[in-house]
Design an enzyme around this catalytic site. Structure first.
Site, PDB file in Angstrom:
ATOM      1  N   GLU A 165      -0.376  29.497  -8.199  1.00 23.10           N
ATOM      2  CA  GLU A 165      -1.046  28.264  -7.781  1.00 23.10           C
ATOM      3  C   GLU A 165      -0.675  27.837  -6.353  1.00 23.10           C
ATOM      4  O   GLU A 165      -0.090  26.773  -6.147  1.00 23.10           O
ATOM      5  CB  GLU A 165      -0.730  27.132  -8.765  1.00 23.10           C
ATOM      6  CG  GLU A 165      -1.099  27.449 -10.191  1.00 23.10           C
ATOM      7  CD  GLU A 165      -0.857  26.286 -11.158  1.00 23.10           C
ATOM      8  OE1 GLU A 165      -0.383  25.218 -10.717  1.00 23.10           O
ATOM      9  OE2 GLU A 165      -1.160  26.434 -12.356  1.00 23.10           O
ATOM     10  N   GLU A 352      -2.294  31.134 -17.432  1.00 18.91           N
ATOM     11  CA  GLU A 352      -1.808  29.891 -18.047  1.00 18.91           C
ATOM     12  C   GLU A 352      -2.967  29.132 -18.679  1.00 18.91           C
ATOM     13  O   GLU A 352      -4.047  29.040 -18.092  1.00 18.91           O
ATOM     14  CB  GLU A 352      -1.176  28.947 -17.008  1.00 18.91           C
ATOM     15  CG  GLU A 352       0.174  29.358 -16.513  1.00 18.91           C
ATOM     16  CD  GLU A 352       0.753  28.367 -15.508  1.00 18.91           C
ATOM     17  OE1 GLU A 352       0.424  27.160 -15.565  1.00 18.91           O
ATOM     18  OE2 GLU A 352       1.526  28.818 -14.656  1.00 18.91           O
TER      19      GLU A 352
HETATM   20  O1  IFM Z   1       4.084  23.504 -15.654  1.00 17.92           O
HETATM   21  C1  IFM Z   1       3.006  23.843 -14.823  1.00 17.92           C
HETATM   22  C2  IFM Z   1       3.215  25.216 -14.249  1.00 17.92           C
HETATM   23  O2  IFM Z   1       4.403  25.312 -13.541  1.00 17.92           O
HETATM   24  C3  IFM Z   1       2.080  25.552 -13.304  1.00 17.92           C
HETATM   25  N1  IFM Z   1       0.798  25.339 -13.915  1.00 17.92           N
HETATM   26  C4  IFM Z   1       0.585  24.097 -14.619  1.00 17.92           C
HETATM   27  C5  IFM Z   1       1.711  23.836 -15.592  1.00 17.92           C
HETATM   28  C6  IFM Z   1       1.477  22.508 -16.341  1.00 17.92           C
HETATM   29  O3  IFM Z   1       1.410  21.444 -15.445  1.00 17.92           O
END
Ligand code: IFM
Length: 445
Positions: A165, A352
């Site tokens: 990200e 994710e």
């Molecule tokens: O915890 C975060 C992660 O580090 C990066 N993506 C989003 C998750 C939830 O906010």
């Protein structure tokens, strides 16, 4: 069964170093920007820090046993740069490297494929002192660190992710200022974004030059973007927001150029980052997959006064998770189909997806997180729908394996399949983890 996934689908769960490891100054680890930032009063919920977190650094064997019990095919984790290079560069720290060797060897012995992210927001503080991501040299130092990891762990790690990200690292860290290093300057954020992309390209090039045999890609946080209404202003704002949130990173990596609309706009505003000839070619290295993190969708309205992007997210009244993020499972379908359409042939790993809820341990000592189970059930159903319509999705990593340090929210938001009692470090597999185990066993549900 209603949803059968493709053969060899990668079922995984994800974490990140600063969020779970703890041991923040052990075995020669250097300070990183989250160590520094979380210790500044007022920056995180009730002053929480990642000093101890889930103590995974010492408990990784127990955590791998839990992964085995869930039946994970792959585990996505991140490497703490400052554990490997105390100052971000220079002499490597053998003890830091040893930890990741122990971890990855144990994973492989357990039949779990390691997927390593090189940068999940924890820049060595010494490099921040030299300008951090706003300094072009940081891209080169990142590539050196990446090459060192490929050399030392390449035999254990078949899946590499350069960045997690970068949008968040650049804009939340350097414009909104709610993440480390806590800077609030848009121009710096855009420059940091460019250097993050450049460092990605340099690392991928090193990976290829070294003849490594695994796969490498980048993970982007992506939302499907919809206009909040049929008004022309909202439609235009949604297009701009999409360029900002999704395309500012995906286009350079996958197409070799920044999106034209926002480029022209930033030029007009005098905000364009400094770049050198050849940067875009360097960023545009062929990747083996695109990692996609998705939690919610963006419904955008025109917001004339919100500088520099005159577009704002708005609520639609749907149910929300504890993060305040609206639950819209169809969104992940729309996003995957759009990536399939706009970036032809792109192979996707969902790196994710998941939800925070206010979990409680009941009298029997169980965590009955039906809300999370429902969320996963509905989102995975839409992932399956996209695969059935042609999207090339090869795997899915639930966020997260463990409850952990949720950045500015500290330990107040629980995303885990596994509950962590942060006083005792006891782990409890939640109902969603048991359900996920069955999904993995059956390759569907
Ligand atoms: O915890 C975060 C992660 O580090 C990066 N993506 C989003 C998750 C939830 O906010």
């Amino acid at each position: 069964m209603q949803y059968v996934f493709p053969k060899d689908f990668i079922w995984g769960a994800a974490t990140a170093a600063y969020q779970i490891e703890g041991a923040y100054r052990e075995d020669g680890k250097g300070e990183n920007i989250w160590d520094r930032y979380s210790h500044i009063p007022g920056r995180t919920f009730e002053g929480h820090t990642g000093d101890v977190a889930c103590d995974h650094y010492h408990r990784y064997e127990e955590d791998i046993r839990i992964m085995k019990e869930i039946g994970l095919k792959s585990y996505r984790f991140s490497i703490s740069w400052a554990r490997i290079f105390h100052d971000g560069k220079g002499t490597p720290n053998q003890k830091g490297l040893d930890f990741y060797r122990r971890l990855t060897e144990k994973l492989n012995e357990s039949g779990i494929k390691p997927a390593a992210t090189l940068y999940h927001w924890d820049l060595p503080q010494k490099l921040q002192d030299l300008g951090g991501w706003a300094n072009r040299d940081t891209a080169g130092w990142f590539a050196d660190y990446a090459a060192y990891m490929f050399e030392k762990l390449g035999d254990q790690v078949p899946i590499w992710i350069t960045h997690n990200e970068p949008w968040v690292a650049a804009f939340v860290g350097h414009w909104i200022g709610r993440h480390a290093p806590g800077i609030t300057d848009f121009r710096t954020a855009l420059q940091a974004a460019h250097h993050l992309l450049l460092s990605h390209g340099q690392a991928v090039r090193a990976y290829r030059d070294m003849g490594c045999s695994g796969e490498i890609g980048i993970t982007l946080n992506m939302n499907p973007v919809y206009p909040a209404s049929e008004k022309e202003d909202d439609k235009a704002a949604a297009g701009m927001y999409d360029e900002y949130l999704n395309r500012w990173f995906a286009d350079p990596v996958l197409k070799g150029s920044y999106p034209a609309g926002l480029m022209a706009y930033f030029q007009e505003m005098g905000l364009l980052p400094e770049m050198d000839d050849g940067d875009m070619e360097l960023i545009h290295q062929p990747v083996d997959f695109l990692g996609v993190n998705n939690y919610y969708s963006s419904f955008i309205k025109y917001e004339g006064s919100l500088w520099p992007i005159p577009a704002a997210e708005t609520m639609t009244g749907r149910d929300r998770t504890q993060m305040g993020w609206e639950i819209y499972p169809e969104g992940i379908h729309d996003l995957l189909m759009r990536l399939h359409r706009d970036y032809e042939g792109v192979k996707i790993l969902i790196t994710e997806n998941g939800a925070a809820f206010n979990d409680i341990v009941n009298r029997e000592g169980n965590v009955e997180d039906d809300n999370r189970l429902d969320y996963l059930y509905r989102y995975l159903g839409q992932v399956h729908r996209a695969i059935s319509s042609g999207a090339d999705v090869r795997g899915y990593y639930a966020w997260s394996l463990l409850d952990n340090f949720e950045w500015g929210h500290g330990y107040s938001k629980r995303f885990g399949l596994v509950y962590v009692d942060f006083r005792t470090q006891q782990r409890i597999m939640k109902k969603s983890a048991h359900w996920y185990r069955d999904v993995i066993r059956n390759n569907g549900f």
